[in-house]
Scaffold this active site. Structure first.
Site, PDB file in Angstrom:
ATOM      1  CB  THR A  67      -0.983   0.111   1.175  1.00  0.00           C
ATOM      2  OG1 THR A  67      -1.934   0.975   0.834  1.00  0.00           O
ATOM      3  CG2 THR A  67      -0.067  -0.022   2.484  1.00  0.00           C
ATOM      4  CE  LYS A  71      -2.053   0.528  -4.657  1.00  0.00           C
ATOM      5  NZ  LYS A  71      -3.605   1.277  -4.225  1.00  0.00           N
ATOM      6  CG  ASN A  92      -3.082  -3.822  -5.008  1.00  0.00           C
ATOM      7  OD1 ASN A  92      -2.928  -4.872  -5.694  1.00  0.00           O
ATOM      8  ND2 ASN A  92      -4.154  -3.435  -4.936  1.00  0.00           N
ATOM      9  CG  ASP A 108      -6.696  -0.797  -5.660  1.00  0.00           C
ATOM     10  OD1 ASP A 108      -6.931  -1.407  -4.570  1.00  0.00           O
ATOM     11  OD2 ASP A 108      -5.645  -0.167  -5.979  1.00  0.00           O
ATOM     12  N   GLY A 132     -11.232  10.725 -12.673  1.00  0.00           N
ATOM     13  CA  GLY A 132     -10.157  10.329 -11.858  1.00  0.00           C
ATOM     14  C   GLY A 132      -9.060   9.490 -12.328  1.00  0.00           C
ATOM     15  N   GLY A 134      -5.769   9.003 -11.397  1.00  0.00           N
ATOM     16  CA  GLY A 134      -4.785   8.347 -10.474  1.00  0.00           C
ATOM     17  C   GLY A 134      -4.615   6.985 -10.336  1.00  0.00           C
ATOM     18  N   GLY A 135      -3.894   6.444  -9.310  1.00  0.00           N
ATOM     19  CA  GLY A 135      -3.636   4.886  -9.237  1.00  0.00           C
ATOM     20  C   GLY A 135      -4.860   3.988  -9.071  1.00  0.00           C
ATOM     21  CB  ALA A 221     -13.113   4.841  -5.550  1.00  0.00           C
ATOM     22  N   GLY A 244     -18.082   2.375  -2.072  1.00  0.00           N
ATOM     23  CA  GLY A 244     -16.532   2.155  -2.046  1.00  0.00           C
ATOM     24  C   GLY A 244     -16.250   1.011  -1.231  1.00  0.00           C
TER      25      GLY A 244
END
Length: 277
Positions: A67, A71, A92, A108, A132, A134-135, A221, A244
């Site tokens: 985490t 990651k 992850n 995820d 979004g 991002g990761g 999320a 989420g």
């Protein structure tokens, strides 16, 4: 009870005081009589590369949950990467192959996809919007592409992030139409909030809810609360939705399978978890 035979799953990150995984995995291991335990391991960024390698010199380590903030840096430490890891640029979960190679995966997005499918949302050929990039958003987009969506619209407040993700998607999934530049949900069968909006009181809506058609499946999320302001708004419009926390619980069976444990369900995990979600 930890014994000399107990196998370890390292949960590596920094800091560890917010970790919830031990409160989900360990009650499940106990209830299922699996001789294993998830152990939080606090490691800062500088020593992490050497630490990860050293963890896997232990013969009783079954795998590692990775985490923040590791990651992304984990990707460069692996010997074998899945398409999801390559596309999202983060990892992850790590395990050691019989020949000693480190293999990495990313769950995820897999958790998100398992959840929406279990709720009756058909993904094949669907037009999906992911806001979004991002990761978490990249992981969800990667798994949606693998699941067979027909088109993905990607939006991020940093436009370059969305464009870069679209380019990677086109490279690995050329059959999926990838578009950027708009967060208009109209015309999409699946809409996903993968931004942090909703974490703080007074955050604006991540998407114009009035433009989401009733009946659209909506995914969230944000984990701060089960029904975020965004989900309450789409619920009022008659949309089906996934909270989420469902993404979290749905991905844990994928982790367990990756580490070689018996398969289970999100419901079984929820029934024994010692965390309020």
């Amino acid at each position: 009870m930890i014994r000399g035979t107990t196998e370890l799953v390292a949960h590596i990150g920094y800091p560890t005081h917010t970790f919830k995984s031990p409160l989900i995995y360990n009650p499940y291991f106990e209830q299922a009589r699996i001789d294993a335990v998830v152990v939080p391991m606090s490691c800062e960024a500088e020593p992490y590369p050497a630490f990860l390698k050293s963890v896997f010199t232990l013969t009783n380590v079954r795998g590692a949950i990775i985490t923040m903030p590791h990651k992304v840096s984990t990707v460069g430490l692996l010997d074998e990467l899945t398409t999801a890891v390559k596309l999202a640029g983060s990892c992850n979960a790590v395990r050691r192959a019989p020949d000693g190679r480190l293999q990495g995966d990313l769950f995820d997005g897999e958790g998100f996809v398992r959840g929406v499918r279990r709720r009756g949302c058909r993904l094949e050929g669907v037009r999906a919007l992911v806001v979004g990039c991002g990761g978490v958003g990249s992981a969800i987009a990667a798994s949606l592409a693998a699941a067979g969506v027909g088109a993905l619209t990607l939006f991020d407040s940093h436009a370059d992030s969305a464009r870069a993700l679209a380019q990677r998607l086109t490279l690995y999934y050329p059959r999926v139409e990838a578009n950027t530049g708009s967060n208009d949900p109209a015309g999409h069968g699946l809409v996903v909030n993968a931004t942090p909006l909703g974490m703080k009181e007074g955050d604006p809506m991540p998407i114009d809810v009035e433009r989401i058609a009733p009946g659209t499946f909506v995914g969230e999320a944000v984990l701060k609360e089960e029904m975020t302001p965004f989900l309450r708004a789409v619920q009022a419009r008659g949309c089906r939705y996934q909270v989420g926390a469902d993404m979290l619980f749905e991905q844990i069976p994928a982790y367990l399978e990756f580490f070689g444990f018996a398969a289970t369900t999100a419901e079984a995990l929820r029934s024994v978890a010692r965390v309020a979600y």
